[in-house]
Write a protein that holds these residues in place. Structure first.
Motif, mmCIF file in Angstrom:
data_model
loop_
_atom_site.group_PDB
_atom_site.id
_atom_site.type_symbol
_atom_site.label_atom_id
_atom_site.label_comp_id
_atom_site.label_asym_id
_atom_site.label_seq_id
_atom_site.Cartn_x
_atom_site.Cartn_y
_atom_site.Cartn_z
ATOM 1 N N LEU A 10 0.808 -1.387 -0.017
ATOM 2 C CA LEU A 10 -0.001 0.028 -0.064
ATOM 3 C C LEU A 10 1.038 1.189 -0.075
ATOM 4 C CD1 LEU A 10 -2.768 -0.689 2.430
ATOM 5 C CD2 LEU A 10 -3.078 0.376 0.223
ATOM 6 N N GLY A 11 0.854 2.147 -1.236
ATOM 7 C CA GLY A 11 1.632 3.025 -1.135
ATOM 8 C C GLY A 11 2.814 2.966 -2.147
ATOM 9 N N GLY A 16 7.154 2.401 -0.456
ATOM 10 C CA GLY A 16 6.768 1.516 -1.242
ATOM 11 C C GLY A 16 6.943 0.799 -2.449
ATOM 12 N N GLU A 34 -1.859 2.900 -5.043
ATOM 13 C CA GLU A 34 -1.653 4.210 -4.797
ATOM 14 C C GLU A 34 -2.935 5.024 -4.751
ATOM 15 O OE1 GLU A 34 -0.201 6.727 -3.910
ATOM 16 O OE2 GLU A 34 1.687 6.298 -3.441
ATOM 17 N N VAL A 91 2.101 3.671 3.272
ATOM 18 C CA VAL A 91 1.357 5.189 3.108
ATOM 19 C C VAL A 91 2.236 6.243 3.956
ATOM 20 C CG1 VAL A 91 -0.727 3.847 2.291
ATOM 21 C CG2 VAL A 91 -0.535 4.757 4.729
ATOM 22 N N VAL A 97 -4.659 7.948 8.777
ATOM 23 C CA VAL A 97 -4.623 7.303 7.315
ATOM 24 C C VAL A 97 -4.510 5.933 7.342
ATOM 25 C CG1 VAL A 97 -3.498 7.268 5.018
ATOM 26 C CG2 VAL A 97 -3.872 9.529 6.338
ATOM 27 N N LYS A 98 -3.544 5.408 8.195
ATOM 28 C CA LYS A 98 -3.092 4.180 8.410
ATOM 29 C C LYS A 98 -4.066 3.431 8.979
ATOM 30 C CE LYS A 98 1.691 4.750 8.848
ATOM 31 N NZ LYS A 98 2.551 4.324 7.467
ATOM 32 N N VAL A 101 -6.729 2.669 6.134
ATOM 33 C CA VAL A 101 -6.489 1.655 5.057
ATOM 34 C C VAL A 101 -6.690 0.468 5.689
ATOM 35 C CG1 VAL A 101 -5.158 3.252 3.698
ATOM 36 C CG2 VAL A 101 -3.870 2.068 5.388
ATOM 37 N N ASN A 118 5.003 -0.623 7.670
ATOM 38 C CA ASN A 118 6.481 -0.058 7.604
ATOM 39 C C ASN A 118 6.571 1.347 8.278
ATOM 40 O OD1 ASN A 118 9.092 -0.107 6.142
ATOM 41 N ND2 ASN A 118 8.393 1.776 5.164
ATOM 42 N N PHE A 142 11.458 -1.580 6.612
ATOM 43 C CA PHE A 142 12.391 -1.469 5.802
ATOM 44 C C PHE A 142 13.121 -0.075 5.790
ATOM 45 C CE2 PHE A 142 9.586 -4.757 4.020
ATOM 46 C CZ PHE A 142 10.304 -5.642 3.472
ATOM 47 N N LYS A 275 12.941 15.025 -2.439
ATOM 48 C CA LYS A 275 11.361 14.835 -3.260
ATOM 49 C C LYS A 275 10.879 16.126 -3.861
ATOM 50 C CE LYS A 275 9.349 13.025 0.690
ATOM 51 N NZ LYS A 275 8.501 12.434 1.286
#
Ligand code: CAA
Ligand code: NAD
Length: 296
Positions: A10-11, A16, A34, A91, A97-98, A101, A118, A142, A275
């Motif tokens: 997810l993400g 992700g 996504e 995500v 949000v977590k 989902v 993660n 990770f 980013k």
């Protein structure tokens, strides 16, 4: 519990995309979800770029790259995650949000599906407890960049069954990583140590102890770290780092986890590091240079 063959992610952001890549490289059929087509296209392009780099360096052939890409199925829907044996969530670092989902996945996935987060700083317990399967819920943390960093922290809560922990441990190994076991404390092992160090570097700069380049050089050349703390912050993403500090400070109420004012200002300004092209450094030219924003 059935063995893991089908993987969901997810993400498809920084983490992700890396997790989907190593999963597909290990031979797993991998679905990655996504929020919209633009974000998905960016994530899939990052996977392709990373694999292209491996081809260029002759670590895989063009055919092997295409096979790996053939095992990555991008989607903007939740539906294709329904038949997965494990879903790894990557995500944004935001509990609401977590929770949202995982609530959706809990309704959609079979009873045997293992859920893994993660997260960098949230506890696994707070996410597991909103699902009907807290015994089949683990942390799989990770490190960035996922295709390169060898470690995965495997986190068990008071709920996690031995079977789930062992399956998650075996999964981490099967994607080529070295797992270590962690208790479910905010930041697990690595971020518990790394985050205060990064924040202390920002405070050292705020106190005028050294320049951004000087502090980065000091830790690279003096301690042999591959990146100084500011380049690393830009690499992680300052938006993500700020979320992590807020969560860890809230958890421990200790100053060493508190976000320094400069970090907050940079996030508010939209300077999120590599980013967005600007963080502590400006990445617009051939070499990163300290950004005007932090110098002023
Ligand atoms: N994707 C895939 N491969 C990549 C990559 C990426 N984004 N970036 C670099 N690589 C590969 C390169 O292909 C290269 O491979 P070979 O040696 O086989 O040719 C190798 O990594 C080294 O790359 P470079 O020579 O281009 O650059 P480098 O020597 O400066 O290494 C680095 C880059 C591996 C990122 C190194 O700088 C490093 O280890 N930095 C520290 C990273 C770190 O600390 N990560 C943890 C962040 S904290 C975290 O993840 C937890 C959290 O919750 C916030
Ligand atoms: P990122 O901002 O690069 O990517 C997050 C992605 O999640 C975005 O592309 C966003 O569009 C997507 N997303 C948001 N809501 C979604 C939803 N409902 N369904 C599917 N996708 C959704 O962030 P990141 O750096 O990849 O971090 C992701 C997670 O990994 C966070 O929990 C973070 O703390 C953790 N993490 C980050 C790092 C790091 O170095 N950046 C390292 C380890 C762990």
């Amino acid at each position: 519990m059935a063995s893991i063959e089908k993987v969901g992610v997810l993400g498809c952001g920084l983490m992700g995309s890396g997790i989907a890549q190593v999963s597909a490289q290990a031979g797993f059929d991998t679905v990655v979800r996504e929020i919209d087509q633009d974000a998905l296209d960016r994530g899939l392009a990052a996977i392709r770029k990373s694999l292209d780099r491996a081809v260029k360096k002759e670590r895989m052939t063009g055919d092997q790259r295409d096979e790996v890409l053939g095992r990555v199925h991008g989607t903007v829907d939740f539906g294709p995650l329904g038949d997965r044996d494990i879903v790894v969530e990557a995500v944004v670092e935001d509990l609401s949000v977590k929770e949202q989902v995982f609530g959706k996945l809990d309704e959609l996935c079979g009873a045997d599906t293992i859920f893994a987060s993660n997260t960098s700083s949230l506890t696994i317990t707070e996410m597991a407890s909103v699902t009907e399967r807290p015994d089949r819920f683990v942390g799989l943390h990770f490190f960035n960049p996922v295709p390169v960093m060898a470690l995965v922290e495997v986190v068990r809560t008071g709920f996690t069954s031995d079977e789930t922990f062992e399956a998650a441990w075996a999964f981490a190994k099967s994607v080529g990583k070295q797992p270590i076991a962690c208790r479910d404390n905010s930041g697990f092992i690595v971020n518990r140590l790394l985050v205060p160090y990064m924040l202390d570097a920002i405070r050292a700069y705020e106190e005028g102890i050294g320049s951004i380049e000087g502090i980065d050089q000091g830790m690279r050349l003096g301690c042999g770290y591959p990146m100084g703390p500011f380049i690393l912050g830009d690499f992680v993403g300052l938006d993500t780092l700020y979320k992590i500090t807020e969560i860890m400070f809230d958890e421990y109420r200790e100053k060493r986890f508190a976000p320094p004012p400069l970090l907050k200002r940079m996030v508010l300004a939209g300077h999120h590091g590599r980013k967005t092209g600007i963080g502590f450094y400006d990445y617009g030219g051939d070499e990163p240079v300290v950004s005007d924003f932090v110098k002023r």
